[in-house]
Design a protein around this motif. Structure first.
Motif, PDB file in Angstrom:
ATOM      1  N   SER A 117      15.697 -15.559  -3.260  1.00 25.91           N
ATOM      2  CA  SER A 117      15.584 -15.133  -4.646  1.00 25.91           C
ATOM      3  C   SER A 117      14.172 -14.652  -4.966  1.00 25.91           C
ATOM      4  O   SER A 117      13.986 -13.611  -5.617  1.00 25.91           O
ATOM      5  N   LYS A 118      13.167 -15.399  -4.510  1.00 25.74           N
ATOM      6  CA  LYS A 118      11.781 -14.997  -4.737  1.00 25.74           C
ATOM      7  C   LYS A 118      11.454 -13.701  -3.987  1.00 25.74           C
ATOM      8  O   LYS A 118      10.657 -12.882  -4.448  1.00 25.74           O
ATOM      9  N   GLY A 119      12.079 -13.531  -2.823  1.00 25.38           N
ATOM     10  CA  GLY A 119      11.882 -12.296  -2.076  1.00 25.38           C
ATOM     11  C   GLY A 119      12.409 -11.093  -2.837  1.00 25.38           C
ATOM     12  O   GLY A 119      11.747 -10.053  -2.933  1.00 25.38           O
ATOM     13  N   PHE A 120      13.625 -11.224  -3.407  1.00 23.78           N
ATOM     14  CA  PHE A 120      14.188 -10.139  -4.210  1.00 23.78           C
ATOM     15  C   PHE A 120      13.335  -9.881  -5.454  1.00 23.78           C
ATOM     16  O   PHE A 120      13.159  -8.732  -5.871  1.00 23.78           O
ATOM     17  N   ASP A 121      12.812 -10.958  -6.052  1.00 23.48           N
ATOM     18  CA  ASP A 121      11.948 -10.796  -7.232  1.00 23.48           C
ATOM     19  C   ASP A 121      10.694 -10.000  -6.885  1.00 23.48           C
ATOM     20  O   ASP A 121      10.258  -9.138  -7.658  1.00 23.48           O
ATOM     21  N   LEU A 122      10.121 -10.297  -5.708  1.00 24.19           N
ATOM     22  CA  LEU A 122       8.917  -9.571  -5.295  1.00 24.19           C
ATOM     23  C   LEU A 122       9.213  -8.095  -5.100  1.00 24.19           C
ATOM     24  O   LEU A 122       8.461  -7.227  -5.570  1.00 24.19           O
ATOM     25  N   VAL A 123      10.319  -7.796  -4.424  1.00 26.24           N
ATOM     26  CA  VAL A 123      10.675  -6.403  -4.162  1.00 26.24           C
ATOM     27  C   VAL A 123      10.995  -5.678  -5.464  1.00 26.24           C
ATOM     28  O   VAL A 123      10.615  -4.512  -5.656  1.00 26.24           O
ATOM     29  N   ARG A 124      11.663  -6.380  -6.389  1.00 23.42           N
ATOM     30  CA  ARG A 124      12.056  -5.751  -7.649  1.00 23.42           C
ATOM     31  C   ARG A 124      10.866  -5.532  -8.578  1.00 23.42           C
ATOM     32  O   ARG A 124      10.794  -4.516  -9.286  1.00 23.42           O
ATOM     33  N   ASN A 125       9.904  -6.443  -8.559  1.00 22.87           N
ATOM     34  CA  ASN A 125       8.790  -6.386  -9.514  1.00 22.87           C
ATOM     35  C   ASN A 125       7.547  -5.676  -8.989  1.00 22.87           C
ATOM     36  O   ASN A 125       6.660  -5.331  -9.770  1.00 22.87           O
ATOM     37  N   ASP A 126       7.465  -5.486  -7.684  1.00 25.67           N
ATOM     38  CA  ASP A 126       6.285  -4.837  -7.100  1.00 25.67           C
ATOM     39  C   ASP A 126       6.736  -3.548  -6.417  1.00 25.67           C
ATOM     40  O   ASP A 126       7.300  -3.585  -5.317  1.00 25.67           O
ATOM     41  N   SER A 127       6.488  -2.423  -7.056  1.00 25.23           N
ATOM     42  CA  SER A 127       6.958  -1.146  -6.518  1.00 25.23           C
ATOM     43  C   SER A 127       6.296  -0.819  -5.192  1.00 25.23           C
ATOM     44  O   SER A 127       6.866  -0.095  -4.363  1.00 25.23           O
ATOM     45  N   ARG A 128       5.090  -1.360  -4.979  1.00 28.02           N
ATOM     46  CA  ARG A 128       4.407  -1.086  -3.710  1.00 28.02           C
ATOM     47  C   ARG A 128       5.142  -1.732  -2.546  1.00 28.02           C
ATOM     48  O   ARG A 128       5.342  -1.102  -1.504  1.00 28.02           O
ATOM     49  N   ILE A 143      -6.928   1.875  19.303  1.00 29.59           N
ATOM     50  CA  ILE A 143      -8.069   2.783  19.150  1.00 29.59           C
ATOM     51  C   ILE A 143      -8.236   3.191  17.688  1.00 29.59           C
ATOM     52  O   ILE A 143      -9.334   3.143  17.124  1.00 29.59           O
ATOM     53  N   LEU A 144      -7.118   3.587  17.055  1.00 27.14           N
ATOM     54  CA  LEU A 144      -7.182   4.073  15.682  1.00 27.14           C
ATOM     55  C   LEU A 144      -7.497   2.970  14.679  1.00 27.14           C
ATOM     56  O   LEU A 144      -8.122   3.221  13.642  1.00 27.14           O
ATOM     57  N   ALA A 145      -7.044   1.746  14.974  1.00 32.79           N
ATOM     58  CA  ALA A 145      -7.243   0.637  14.040  1.00 32.79           C
ATOM     59  C   ALA A 145      -8.561  -0.089  14.278  1.00 32.79           C
ATOM     60  O   ALA A 145      -8.820  -1.119  13.650  1.00 32.79           O
ATOM     61  N   ALA A 146      -9.392   0.428  15.175  1.00 32.10           N
ATOM     62  CA  ALA A 146     -10.687  -0.206  15.432  1.00 32.10           C
ATOM     63  C   ALA A 146     -11.519  -0.258  14.152  1.00 32.10           C
ATOM     64  O   ALA A 146     -12.271  -1.201  13.910  1.00 32.10           O
ATOM     65  N   ARG A 147     -11.371   0.784  13.322  1.00 32.24           N
ATOM     66  CA  ARG A 147     -11.998   0.782  11.999  1.00 32.24           C
ATOM     67  C   ARG A 147     -10.956   0.349  10.986  1.00 32.24           C
ATOM     68  O   ARG A 147      -9.910   0.976  10.855  1.00 32.24           O
ATOM     69  N   ARG A 148     -11.219  -0.712  10.250  1.00 34.89           N
ATOM     70  CA  ARG A 148     -10.228  -1.272   9.344  1.00 34.89           C
ATOM     71  C   ARG A 148      -9.835  -0.314   8.228  1.00 34.89           C
ATOM     72  O   ARG A 148      -8.731  -0.395   7.697  1.00 34.89           O
ATOM     73  N   ASP A 149     -10.725   0.589   7.854  1.00 35.21           N
ATOM     74  CA  ASP A 149     -10.392   1.496   6.763  1.00 35.21           C
ATOM     75  C   ASP A 149      -9.371   2.545   7.177  1.00 35.21           C
ATOM     76  O   ASP A 149      -8.854   3.277   6.324  1.00 35.21           O
ATOM     77  N   THR A 150      -9.061   2.641   8.477  1.00 40.83           N
ATOM     78  CA  THR A 150      -8.050   3.602   8.925  1.00 40.83           C
ATOM     79  C   THR A 150      -6.671   2.970   9.101  1.00 40.83           C
ATOM     80  O   THR A 150      -5.693   3.691   9.310  1.00 40.83           O
ATOM     81  N   LEU A 151      -6.566   1.645   9.019  1.00 41.15           N
ATOM     82  CA  LEU A 151      -5.297   0.962   9.268  1.00 41.15           C
ATOM     83  C   LEU A 151      -4.197   1.490   8.356  1.00 41.15           C
ATOM     84  O   LEU A 151      -3.087   1.792   8.807  1.00 41.15           O
ATOM     85  N   TYR A 152      -4.490   1.610   7.077  1.00 44.65           N
ATOM     86  CA  TYR A 152      -3.466   2.017   6.118  1.00 44.65           C
ATOM     87  C   TYR A 152      -3.171   3.521   6.185  1.00 44.65           C
ATOM     88  O   TYR A 152      -2.219   3.995   5.568  1.00 44.65           O
ATOM     89  N   GLN A 153      -3.974   4.260   6.916  1.00 38.66           N
ATOM     90  CA  GLN A 153      -3.721   5.688   7.079  1.00 38.66           C
ATOM     91  C   GLN A 153      -2.833   5.987   8.287  1.00 38.66           C
ATOM     92  O   GLN A 153      -2.231   7.063   8.369  1.00 38.66           O
ATOM     93  N   ILE A 154      -2.745   5.051   9.220  1.00 35.72           N
ATOM     94  CA  ILE A 154      -1.972   5.278  10.440  1.00 35.72           C
ATOM     95  C   ILE A 154      -0.504   5.589  10.149  1.00 35.72           C
ATOM     96  O   ILE A 154       0.060   6.534  10.727  1.00 35.72           O
ATOM     97  N   TYR A 195       0.671   3.780  -0.338  1.00 34.89           N
ATOM     98  CA  TYR A 195      -0.732   3.997   0.015  1.00 34.89           C
ATOM     99  C   TYR A 195      -1.564   4.353  -1.213  1.00 34.89           C
ATOM    100  O   TYR A 195      -2.624   3.758  -1.449  1.00 34.89           O
ATOM    101  N   THR A 196      -1.081   5.306  -1.993  1.00 34.50           N
ATOM    102  CA  THR A 196      -1.863   5.749  -3.147  1.00 34.50           C
ATOM    103  C   THR A 196      -1.909   4.692  -4.246  1.00 34.50           C
ATOM    104  O   THR A 196      -2.949   4.501  -4.885  1.00 34.50           O
ATOM    105  N   SER A 197      -0.791   3.989  -4.471  1.00 31.22           N
ATOM    106  CA  SER A 197      -0.785   2.960  -5.510  1.00 31.22           C
ATOM    107  C   SER A 197      -1.639   1.768  -5.121  1.00 31.22           C
ATOM    108  O   SER A 197      -2.305   1.158  -5.968  1.00 31.22           O
ATOM    109  N   THR A 198      -1.658   1.440  -3.828  1.00 28.29           N
ATOM    110  CA  THR A 198      -2.517   0.353  -3.358  1.00 28.29           C
ATOM    111  C   THR A 198      -3.983   0.731  -3.510  1.00 28.29           C
ATOM    112  O   THR A 198      -4.813  -0.056  -3.970  1.00 28.29           O
ATOM    113  N   LYS A 199      -4.290   1.961  -3.162  1.00 28.11           N
ATOM    114  CA  LYS A 199      -5.666   2.441  -3.265  1.00 28.11           C
ATOM    115  C   LYS A 199      -6.121   2.491  -4.720  1.00 28.11           C
ATOM    116  O   LYS A 199      -7.264   2.151  -5.044  1.00 28.11           O
TER     117      LYS A 199
END
Length: 321
Positions: A113-124, A193-204, A309-313
């Motif tokens: 139930s809490k899982g469905f609530d999270l998915v329903r209430n958090d569009s990200r 290799i690509l995730a060596a820099r943490r700021d690129t993780l969400y771009q992969i 990605y954009t909403s998180t940013k």
């Protein structure tokens, strides 16, 4: 071993449960154990990368063993052989792994139930889950389609006529599958290799979904050119090797520990609906249309993940590092 239809259906039902557990419980346990032992969170990416690489390596070995078992003792033999490693691993987990109950105060239905609530209430989170489901739905459809897609018209007609060609694609399916798994391993290594820099993780994942979209689109457009099709399949399998560790890391940061397993199983609901509906209609669809549907699914994946990605940013001012 038991030539009975309902026994086969029971086996498929239990296999479905096992698949759901495979793609949720192990990942949830690993993330929890990693955090409980106080390991650096950045090392999670390495673990997911090693796991994906290992999956590809084991798949190659398993394919070779299964092929030898089938040649020697028939098509049932690989299933019998599979019982041995499954039993060994099951005993290892039972006796050596500590248990993770998440939040003991939450029952099974409360977690769901809490899982469905999270998915329903958090569009990200909803967008992230839909992006994953669309990608995996197209991927599982690809599993059914890659063999006929690589066969020429002459091979397909020969099979319908009950004839055997001197040199056919069917004779090399094991080798082709092994190369696919090597591409998955390459993808997992690229992730490190690509995730060596943490700021690129969400771009992969943006790269993953865009590349998968192009690969399936090119397959649909040039289906008669088997060299192009095979090249696009290799490219797609490489994105699969990038997909799993990338999403594993992101979900570990975005889904709460106590309901992680429940949310991950909720993500599989649209995936299963997509695959079942498509497979029910697949005999009425040409291969080109099926790959166009896969292309559309990857396009949806890209748009959903781009929203995440954009909403998180926007909401955090910066992506997690």
């Amino acid at each position: 071993m038991v030539p009975d239809y309902w026994t086969l259906m029971l086996g498929r039902f239990l296999s479905g449960i096992a698949t759901s557990l495979l793609f949720s419980v192990f990942e949830s346990w690993m993330v929890c154990e990693h955090n409980k032992r106080g390991y650096d969170g950045h090392l999670l990416g390495d673990t997911f990368s090693y796991a994906t690489f290992g999956n590809g390596l084991v798949a190659v070995v398993a394919g070779l063993v299964a092929n030898m078992a089938a040649d020697s003792h028939g098509y049932v033999a690989p299933f019998i052989v599979a019982m041995l490693p499954l039993s060994v691993v099951g005993l290892m987990v039972f006796f050596t792994w500590s248990e993770n109950y998440g939040n003991p105060s939450l029952g099974d239905f409360s977690s769901l139930s809490k899982g469905f609530d999270l998915v329903r209430n958090d569009s990200r989170v909803a967008a992230l889950g839909l992006a994953q489901s669309s990608f995996e739905g197209a991927m599982y459809t690809f599993v059914f389609m890659w063999t006929p897609a690589l066969k020429s018209v002459e091979e397909t007609q020969a099979e319908l006529d009950g004839k055997t060609l001197e040199d056919s694609t069917s004779e090399h399916l094991g080798l082709i599958f092994a190369v696919f798994m090597v591409c998955v391993m390459v993808g997992s290594s690229l992730f490190k290799i690509l995730a060596a820099r943490r700021d690129t993780l969400y771009q992969i994942p943006l790269l993953v979904h865009a590349t998968a979209f192009v690969a399936m689109g090119a397959t649909a457009m040039f289906l008669e050119n088997k060299m192009v099709v095979y090249s696009m399949f290799l490219l797609f399998e490489t994105t699969v090797g990038l997909f799993y560790p990338a999403y594993g890391c992101i979900k570990s940061e975005k889904i709460p520990e106590e309901i992680r397993s429940a949310v991950m199983n909720i993500f599989r609901i649209p995936l299963n609906i997509f695959v079942v509906l498509l497979l029910l209609k697949i005999k009425y669809l040409s291969p080109v249309k099926v790959f166009l549907i896969c292309t559309l699914a990857h396009g949806i994946s890209f748009m959903c993940y781009y929203h995440f990605y954009t909403s998180t940013k926007t909401s955090t001012g910066m992506l997690p590092r």
